[in-house]
Design an enzyme around this catalytic site. Structure first.
Site, PDB file in Angstrom:
ATOM      1  N   GLY A 215      17.272 -20.630  16.106  1.00 25.10           N
ATOM      2  CA  GLY A 215      16.574 -19.775  17.077  1.00 25.10           C
ATOM      3  C   GLY A 215      16.483 -18.353  16.595  1.00 25.10           C
ATOM      4  O   GLY A 215      16.682 -18.066  15.423  1.00 25.10           O
ATOM      5  N   ASN A 216      16.143 -17.458  17.493  1.00 24.57           N
ATOM      6  CA  ASN A 216      16.128 -16.034  17.149  1.00 24.57           C
ATOM      7  C   ASN A 216      16.509 -15.215  18.374  1.00 24.57           C
ATOM      8  O   ASN A 216      16.696 -15.747  19.459  1.00 24.57           O
ATOM      9  CB  ASN A 216      14.765 -15.621  16.567  1.00 24.57           C
ATOM     10  N   ARG A 217      16.610 -13.901  18.197  1.00 27.50           N
ATOM     11  CA  ARG A 217      17.177 -13.040  19.237  1.00 27.50           C
ATOM     12  C   ARG A 217      16.173 -12.590  20.298  1.00 27.50           C
ATOM     13  O   ARG A 217      16.520 -11.786  21.157  1.00 27.50           O
ATOM     14  CB  ARG A 217      17.766 -11.777  18.594  1.00 27.50           C
ATOM     15  N   ALA A 282       8.215 -14.927  19.703  1.00 26.17           N
ATOM     16  CA  ALA A 282       8.782 -14.919  18.353  1.00 26.17           C
ATOM     17  C   ALA A 282       8.882 -16.379  17.908  1.00 26.17           C
ATOM     18  O   ALA A 282       9.912 -17.032  18.079  1.00 26.17           O
ATOM     19  CB  ALA A 282      10.151 -14.249  18.373  1.00 26.17           C
TER      20      ALA A 282
END
Ligand code: C5P
Length: 409
Positions: A215-217, A282
């Protein structure tokens, strides 16, 4: 550059409050609308004043509270006509079975019903009552009649009520009612009324196995603020979101997805017939080549692991052929912000790209945006994301309208 818009700023809202215990929630709403810049004139029915007194609303709105049809204002102008004719919108919350019946029958036996007859402004009703009263054929028939007359009706919530009964009849939360009111004002006068917008937000999660993912932030804050702002400007908004901890804005259609492939399918579907795509999500550029069906285990002899990744499709670039769709992309960069963003604008066939520094903005409450299109580059000051979304949407609307004018639409 266009100024940010707050749809409630300077608007005259008549807030009609009826006699239900849910009236206490509307005190908060009166405050929120006032803080957002609206002039809120509260009209209480006789029963409402028994639940929450005029002093409460007067203190929260800074305006005299009206509850008497026969009491003339100091300037002598007939109040029930002026209030309704000057209002930008009327909001009745909570709307009780009794007042709904009086409105449906065309009564003008108190200040609220008289004001409603003497207005041509849009009216939003938030019914709230005991579930048995709500389901009663009389109430349902009255609501159906009001709908045919152009009144806007909010669905009551389902859940536990004050009298320890459960069912459909709860007043929605103040933030939901405010969102619906903003949407109604936008649909009435906003520059994007009649337009359909698709907004994406948040991260994607690419599964490794049933419990792990890449995943990402991204928090989704910026995309959610953009969706709310687009709604306020009058657009019908579809918000396609990866997993976030946020409450979605009221009066937008939320499609929840997890992976980039799911987001691609949702975006392609929602973009059919849409006017604009704002791709703030994102999206993961890569996903594990295969997602294990069982949880991956480590053994005493395991020393590290290698995850094979494949490239995800570029969702917005895949819509380059849709010349009728105004496309806005985002570029969160850690280096060479302008050059990278400018090359993405061209490579992905976008109308506009919004660049930001990934390190200082991702999952932060504030952001510094640089807006890039074929005509130039504008960098905004750092703002909280809700304000940044308002400024950005004003700029997007300006360019969108210019493009429509160039195309002679
Ligand atoms: O190439 P990069 O990921 O930096 O591009 C960012 C822009 O492209 C964003 O608007 C993002 O939502 C979009 N994007 C996409 N599909 C991907 C990756 C990014 O639409 N697979």
């Amino acid at each position: 550059m266009a100024h940010p818009t707050n749809i409630l700023s300077g608007k005259q809202i008549v807030l009609g409050v009826c006699g239900s215990i849910a009236a206490y929630k509307v005190a908060q709403l009166a405050r929120d609308l006032t803080l957002a810049g609206a002039q809120v004139d509260v009209i209480l029915t006789a029963a409402a004043a028994r639940f929450v007194g005029p002093a409460t609303f007067q203190a929260l709105t800074g305006r005299p509270v009206l509850d008497d049809l026969w009491e003339l204002p100091e300037d002598g102008v007939v109040g029930h006509i002026t209030l309704g004719s000057q209002a930008d919108a009327l909001l009745i919350a909570p709307a009780t079975a009794h007042t709904i019946a009086r409105i449906a029958a065309g009564f003008s036996d108190d200040l609220l019903t008289t004001t409603l007859l003497a207005t041509r402004a849009p009216v939003l009703l938030a019914p709230a009552m005991n579930p048995l009263m709500y389901e009663h054929p009389a109430t349902q028939a009255n609501l159906a009649l009001l709908r045919t007359r152009g009144y806007h009706l909010l669905e009551p919530g389902v859940g536990r009520m004050a009298e320890h009964v459960s069912g459909k009849g709860r007043l929605p939360e103040p933030a939901t009612i405010e969102g619906e009111l903003r949407a109604l004002l936008g649909r009435t006068t906003g520059p994007l009324r009649g337009r359909r917008l698709v907004v994406t937000a948040g991260p994607t999660r690419e599964p490794i196995d049933p419990v792990r993912y890449v995943g990402n932030r991204s928090s989704g804050q910026m995309g959610y603020a953009i969706a709310a702002q687009a709604r306020d400007l009058g657009a019908a908004v579809t918000l396609i979101s990866g997993p976030t901890a946020l409450t979605p804005p009221a009066a937008v259609d939320l499609i929840a997805v997890e992976t980039a492939l799911q987001m691609q399918e949702a975006v392609e579907h929602a973009s059919v017939g849409a006017d604009m795509l704002i791709m703030n999500a994102a999206v993961a550029d890569f996903r594990p080549a295969t997602a294990a069906e069982q949880k991956l285990k480590k053994t005493p002899t395991t020393h590290g692991m290698t995850l094979e990744m494949v490239t995800n499709p570029d969702i917005i670039a895949g819509l380059a052929h849709r010349h009728d769709l105004f496309k806005v992309g985002f570029a969160a960069e850690t280096d060479d912000l302008l050059a990278n963003a400018q090359s993405k604008l061209l490579r992905k066939g976008l109308d506009m790209i919004v660049a930001n520094d990934a390190v200082t903005s991702i999952s932060q409450p504030a952001i510094t945006l640089t807006i890039i299109d074929r005509e130039g580059v504008v960098t905004l000051d750092r703002h909280p994301k809700t304000e940044a979304a308002a400024i950005l949407m004003a700029a997007i609307v300006e360019r969108f309208q210019r493009r429509l004018a160039q195309q002679g639409q």
